[in-house]
Design a protein around this motif. Structure first.
Motif, PDB file in Angstrom:
ATOM      1  N   ARG A  82      38.427  54.300  27.330  1.00 37.73           N
ATOM      2  CA  ARG A  82      39.711  53.233  27.317  1.00 37.73           C
ATOM      3  C   ARG A  82      40.731  53.989  28.534  1.00 37.73           C
ATOM      4  N   ALA A 140      44.505  44.637  24.696  1.00 36.32           N
ATOM      5  CA  ALA A 140      43.904  43.458  25.090  1.00 36.32           C
ATOM      6  C   ALA A 140      44.741  42.195  25.706  1.00 36.32           C
ATOM      7  N   GLN A 182      38.211  44.637  33.175  1.00 35.49           N
ATOM      8  CA  GLN A 182      38.738  45.678  31.449  1.00 35.49           C
ATOM      9  C   GLN A 182      39.573  45.201  30.527  1.00 35.49           C
ATOM     10  N   ASN A 186      37.729  44.961  26.398  1.00 39.43           N
ATOM     11  CA  ASN A 186      38.983  45.299  25.110  1.00 39.43           C
ATOM     12  C   ASN A 186      39.100  44.201  24.538  1.00 39.43           C
TER      13      ASN A 186
ATOM     14  N   TRP B 252      36.233  51.068  19.587  1.00 43.00           N
ATOM     15  CA  TRP B 252      37.518  51.001  19.911  1.00 43.00           C
ATOM     16  C   TRP B 252      36.877  50.703  21.460  1.00 43.00           C
TER      17      TRP B 252
END
Lengths: 328, 252
Positions: A82, A140, A182, A186, B252
């Protein structure tokens, strides 16, 4: 409203009253009708130049101000994957800003002037960035939905008539499609994660729903139309059309994950048009005029960046004792 | 091979890269011009990537936990980074000088490691060397320009250099394993690295018209390699792990 023109009544009046050399104007409009791109050195009506500068500049500001709420989460991203994705993504946004400032400069306004107009409040940026990114779930929602909304707008604008802006947008859309991936990844991770993660995401979604409806600008009923901007292919779709396209693409994806949106009136009509509850356009006006939760902070950060580092730019521009000592 | 010695080397390199990457990433969005935002952001990605690759070696070769656990779940005391990388970004002149001093050490360290007897490290060094080359080019270009730009920029460069130098020398704090690492051909040692670095950095600094600060041995900021950190590392790690701690059981 990324690079979206919404006019006030006064601005529409000026635009519509503008007079140009009829022959040149005719030739210009014929080129656009044929689908040709207008390039920097070409003749163009003053109002075309003015509206494009305003639109591209606003788009560029949106990119660099938009980097701020996400930028604050780079240092807090929860793992390598991330973290690396988010740094790269926010870096892309800054790069888009750089590209767009260059596109706007071809029309005769310098980057420095544009940045000064941002600080003085003379030029705007997308209203959506005047809201805070409170939790990781906001990454997100921003990555998936704000970027999703931006892509709807940018793909449409990339079909416009001004060459440098279209070319910049083509590259931007290509990169944005990765951002969307992405953001979606997420989003899905949190939606299908632990109860804590899911609750975080739902809470963020509730907060962002209204700013997302505001994103495309006021309803067509309350906007000033300009046939000229449509004819010149500066504005290519109405605010309501873009908003509807966004809702149509993304609401089903949100529902699919078992999440909800805080609007009991939201539904798709038989005519394919989404209906939604009043998103409080007064709030939109308040925020766009400076009274949003983060307007002051965003500009303060940009001001710090501009003013605290003036010495760097001046030193680079004025090498007054350049290489006084031989380099080798 | 002495496992403890090698792990100690890998941890300090990985922790340095992770923490400087964290600091560099803080410039995203607030740099002196867009091009510098982009540059610091690129370097941050490289550094974080280097740390991940080093933790990966610790994981696969020595059976320690996964890179995400090593980076995000160790305590401050377990970190082996030097204090130079922990310091806040400050103003641009400090960040630039730190980047200049640190990356020259990195470039030379990875160059030395290309011949390491630890194969995965030698392979990584060959790859990383190519990336750090650009970090160093960036630092050198800006150092020269700003050292010769205006009175203010020159004064700022010199002041930051004076401030950073005792910390920079702390990069080369020796571990208890120096002789072992040298003897086994894993790494040529901090003393040799410091010597090469000083020569390289002094040349560039003086050519740019700045004074190389002289630092007494007693003033060098050591401790990081042994787990003694500045006041800044704890808050940096708290920030870095803020999200993970909300629900440590989650992915996560």
């Amino acid at each position: 409203m990324y690079g979206n023109t919404s006019l006030t009544a006064e601005e529409a009046k000026v635009l519509n009253a503008s007079v140009e050399d009829p022959q040149k104007l005719e030739a210009f409009e014929a080129r656009i009708t044929r689908g040709e791109k207008i390039e920097p050195g070409d003749w163009m009506p003053e109002q075309y130049r003015k509206q494009l500068i305003r639109m591209i500049e606003q788009h560029a500001h949106s990119e660099i101000v938009g980097a701020l709420p996400e930028g604050t989460w780079i240092t807090r991203a929860p793992n390598f994957k991330r973290k690396l994705a988010l740094i790269a993504k926010v870096q892309d946004e800054i790069g888009h800003g750089q590209l767009l400032y260059s596109a706007a400069e071809t029309l005769g306004k310098t980057r420095e002037q544009m940045l000064m107009d941002l600080l003085s409040g003379k030029s705007k940026y997308s209203n959506v960035f005047n809201y805070p990114a409170n939790t990781w779930a906001d990454m997100a929602v921003i990555g998936f939905l704000v970027d999703g909304a931006a892509i709807v707008n940018q793909i449409i604008n990339s079909k416009g008539s001004y060459g440098p802006y279209c070319r910049a947008l083509e590259r931007i859309c290509y990169e944005e499609s990765f951002h969307l991936k992405q953001g979606h990844d997420n989003f899905v991770y949190l939606a299908t994660g632990t109860p804590v993660q899911r609750a975080m995401l739902q809470e963020a979604l509730n907060r962002w729903y209204r700013p997302l409806l505001h994103f495309f600008g006021p309803s067509d009923r309350d906007s000033q139309h300009s046939e000229k901007l449509m004819k010149w292919r500066v504005k290519l779709a109405s605010n309501d059309d873009m908003r509807n396209q966004f809702l149509d693409q993304y609401v089903p994806k949100i529902y699919e994950l078992g999440l909800t949106l805080p609007d009991p009136e939201l539904k798709k009509g038989d005519d394919g048009i989404w209906v939604f509850g009043d998103p409080d356009w007064d709030e939109f006006k308040r925020v766009i005029n400076g009274d949003g939760p983060c307007n002051k902070e965003r500009i303060e950060v940009r001001r710090y960046s501009e003013l605290a580092h003036r010495w760097v730019r001046e030193a680079l521009l004025n090498p007054n004792e350049k290489y006084a000592i031989p380099m080798a | 091979m002495n496992t403890e010695a090698i792990k100690d080397l890998l941890y300090k390199m990985a922790d340095d890269a992770l923490v400087i990457g964290h600091r560099n990433s803080e410039w995203t969005g607030i740099g002196p011009m867009l091009e510098e935002d982009l540059a610091f952001s690129s370097m941050a990605q490289d550094k974080v990537g280097h740390s991940q690759a080093l933790y990966q070696i610790i994981h696969t070769v020595f059976g320690e936990r996964e890179p995400d656990v090593l980076a995000f779940q160790r305590s401050e005391k377990e970190f082996k980074c030097c204090q130079l990388v922990e310091l806040p970004i400050g103003e641009y002149d400090f960040s630039l000088i730190r980047h200049f001093l640190f990356d020259h050490a990195e470039a030379l360290r990875y160059e030395m490691l290309t011949t390491s007897t630890l194969m995965p490290l030698a392979q990584l060094a060959k790859k990383v060397r190519g990336e750090i080359k650009y970090h160093v080019m960036h630092a050198d270009t800006f150092l020269k320009q700003l050292a010769n730009g205006s009175e203010e920029s020159k004064a700022r460069m010199q002041a930051s250099l004076n401030y950073a130098m005792p910390y920079a020398l702390g990069i080369f704090e020796k571990s208890a394993f120096e002789d072992t690492l040298i003897g086994e051909g894993v790494f040529g040692g901090e003393e040799k690295l410091q010597h090469l670095w000083l020569e390289k950095v002094t040349g560039i600094v003086t050519t740019a018209g700045l004074q190389m600060p002289q630092v007494d041995e007693a003033k060098i900021i050591y401790g990081g390699r042994k787990g003694f950190h500045s006041e800044y590392l704890k808050s940096l790690l708290d920030e870095m792990t803020e999200v993970t701690r909300i629900d440590p059981s989650a992915e996560w």
